[in-house]
Design a protein around this motif. Structure first.
Motif, PDB file in Angstrom:
ATOM      1  N   ALA A  21       4.268  42.518 138.287  1.00 10.59           N
ATOM      2  CA  ALA A  21       5.349  43.716 138.580  1.00 10.59           C
ATOM      3  C   ALA A  21       4.586  44.941 138.382  1.00 10.59           C
ATOM      4  CB  ALA A  21       6.257  43.752 137.267  1.00 10.59           C
ATOM      5  N   VAL A  22       4.854  45.869 139.144  1.00  4.25           N
ATOM      6  CA  VAL A  22       4.292  47.148 139.542  1.00  4.25           C
ATOM      7  C   VAL A  22       5.218  48.334 139.426  1.00  4.25           C
ATOM      8  CG1 VAL A  22       2.272  46.293 140.831  1.00  4.25           C
ATOM      9  CG2 VAL A  22       4.215  47.164 141.911  1.00  4.25           C
ATOM     10  N   ARG A  23       4.714  49.565 138.839  1.00  5.84           N
ATOM     11  CA  ARG A  23       5.527  50.716 138.981  1.00  5.84           C
ATOM     12  C   ARG A  23       4.804  51.828 140.086  1.00  5.84           C
ATOM     13  NH1 ARG A  23       5.045  52.038 133.929  1.00  5.84           N
ATOM     14  NH2 ARG A  23       3.770  53.994 133.993  1.00  5.84           N
ATOM     15  N   SER A  32      15.042  43.409 142.989  1.00  5.12           N
ATOM     16  CA  SER A  32      13.588  43.048 142.756  1.00  5.12           C
ATOM     17  C   SER A  32      13.123  44.522 142.681  1.00  5.12           C
ATOM     18  CB  SER A  32      12.792  42.638 143.925  1.00  5.12           C
ATOM     19  OG  SER A  32      13.075  43.124 145.307  1.00  5.12           O
ATOM     20  N   VAL A  33      13.693  45.723 143.314  1.00  8.49           N
ATOM     21  CA  VAL A  33      13.063  47.149 143.341  1.00  8.49           C
ATOM     22  C   VAL A  33      14.157  48.058 142.587  1.00  8.49           C
ATOM     23  CG1 VAL A  33      12.369  48.999 144.606  1.00  8.49           C
ATOM     24  CG2 VAL A  33      12.288  46.631 145.502  1.00  8.49           C
ATOM     25  N   LYS A  34      13.631  48.913 141.552  1.00  6.39           N
ATOM     26  CA  LYS A  34      14.418  49.538 140.815  1.00  6.39           C
ATOM     27  C   LYS A  34      14.039  51.190 140.389  1.00  6.39           C
ATOM     28  CE  LYS A  34      16.422  45.554 137.867  1.00  6.39           C
ATOM     29  NZ  LYS A  34      16.459  45.352 136.456  1.00  6.39           N
ATOM     30  N   LEU A  92       7.329  41.833 141.912  1.00  2.75           N
ATOM     31  CA  LEU A  92       6.735  41.312 143.022  1.00  2.75           C
ATOM     32  C   LEU A  92       7.102  39.787 143.206  1.00  2.75           C
ATOM     33  CD1 LEU A  92       3.298  42.988 142.870  1.00  2.75           C
ATOM     34  CD2 LEU A  92       4.997  43.693 144.409  1.00  2.75           C
ATOM     35  N   GLN A  93       7.275  39.348 142.141  1.00  2.00           N
ATOM     36  CA  GLN A  93       7.687  37.811 142.167  1.00  2.00           C
ATOM     37  C   GLN A  93       8.944  37.725 142.536  1.00  2.00           C
ATOM     38  OE1 GLN A  93       6.731  36.548 138.010  1.00  2.00           O
ATOM     39  NE2 GLN A  93       4.984  35.488 139.096  1.00  2.00           N
ATOM     40  N   ARG A  94       9.983  38.625 142.770  1.00  2.00           N
ATOM     41  CA  ARG A  94      11.339  38.567 142.947  1.00  2.00           C
ATOM     42  C   ARG A  94      11.715  38.984 144.289  1.00  2.00           C
ATOM     43  NH1 ARG A  94      15.639  40.996 138.646  1.00  2.00           N
ATOM     44  NH2 ARG A  94      16.975  40.058 140.271  1.00  2.00           N
ATOM     45  N   ILE A 152      -0.028  53.642 141.477  1.00  2.00           N
ATOM     46  CA  ILE A 152       0.617  52.228 141.076  1.00  2.00           C
ATOM     47  C   ILE A 152       0.128  51.761 139.733  1.00  2.00           C
ATOM     48  CG2 ILE A 152      -1.193  50.874 142.268  1.00  2.00           C
ATOM     49  CD1 ILE A 152       2.205  50.137 143.362  1.00  2.00           C
ATOM     50  N   VAL A 153       0.910  51.289 138.900  1.00  2.00           N
ATOM     51  CA  VAL A 153       0.687  50.918 137.517  1.00  2.00           C
ATOM     52  C   VAL A 153       0.949  49.314 137.313  1.00  2.00           C
ATOM     53  CG1 VAL A 153       1.167  51.415 135.282  1.00  2.00           C
ATOM     54  CG2 VAL A 153       1.087  53.190 136.770  1.00  2.00           C
ATOM     55  N   ASP A 154       0.115  48.662 136.708  1.00  2.00           N
ATOM     56  CA  ASP A 154       0.604  47.350 136.208  1.00  2.00           C
ATOM     57  C   ASP A 154       1.680  47.542 135.173  1.00  2.00           C
ATOM     58  OD1 ASP A 154       0.868  44.836 135.346  1.00  2.00           O
ATOM     59  OD2 ASP A 154      -1.266  44.285 134.900  1.00  2.00           O
TER      60      ASP A 154
END
Length: 204
Positions: free
Chosen positions: A35-37, A87-89, A112-114, A144-146
């Motif tokens: 998942a990334v932000r 998957s994207v919010k 990313l997995q969804r 981009i952040v983990d």
């Protein structure tokens, strides 16, 4: 392409990207990101006036357009905060921009997995809903952040302003079994993501 898993101290800032540069989205110690932000930030540029410099509030809007084989299939923005597949919010609209803290003014989370298998690119844009140009904006960036540990992986900062009202900031796209981020930084004009579609398509 830059391997972001090397050469960075844990917890330190991510790779500073140049326009057109791509990075592989991997955890710093190796492994797959889940998942990334995508954080976006900006500040109002001071304007010289009769009584010194002052700033005017700037309402920039971040959007993420989901593409399947170069066709837009969904969008996440302030009026549609979650993609249809979940998957994207979008974390919510910011009407004024940063006050100098350097933090994210708006953020879009990507699980990313969804992300459905047919979605191959997600393009991130920033547009001036109020029609102010980027001449009135400074320190605009995307990073981009983990999302699992808060580590910044990469950052792209815009140079200068201009007589345009939007930016195609970056895209996250599939690369083999993983994902890459590419810094775009392409100026465009439009108050909404719909206005930007002709400027997005050449980058797919």
């Amino acid at each position: 392409m830059v391997d972001v898993s090397k050469g960075n101290a844990p917890g330190g800032p991510g790779v500073n990207l140049t326009k057109g540069q791509a990075i592989s989205l991997e955890k710093r110690g190796g492994g797959v990101l889940t998942a990334v932000r995508m954080g976006l930030g900006w500040q109002a540029a001071p304007r010289r006036g009769l009584f010194g410099s002052r700033t005017r509030e700037i309402d920039l809007d971040a959007s993420a357009v989901l593409f399947a084989d170069k066709q837009p299939v969904d969008v996440v923005f302030f009026r549609h905060l979650v993609s249809d597949d979940g998957s994207v919010k979008h974390t919510g609209d910011n009407l004024v921009g940063g006050a100098g803290s350097g933090g994210d003014d708006e953020a879009i989370l990507v699980d990313l997995q969804r992300v459905p298998v047919h979605i191959d690119q997600i393009v991130f844009t920033v547009n001036s809903f109020t029609g102010q140009t980027f001449q009135e904006v400074q320190n605009a960036f995307c990073r981009i952040v983990d999302e699992t540990n808060g580590q910044e992986l990469a950052r792209y900062t815009l140079d200068g302003g201009g007589q345009y009202t939007a930016q195609i900031m970056a895209k996250v796209h599939r690369a083999g079994s993983g994902w890459q981020m590419t810094a775009l930084g392409n100026p465009a004009n439009g108050r909404t993501f719909q206005d930007l579609m002709p400027s997005i398509l050449p980058h797919l």
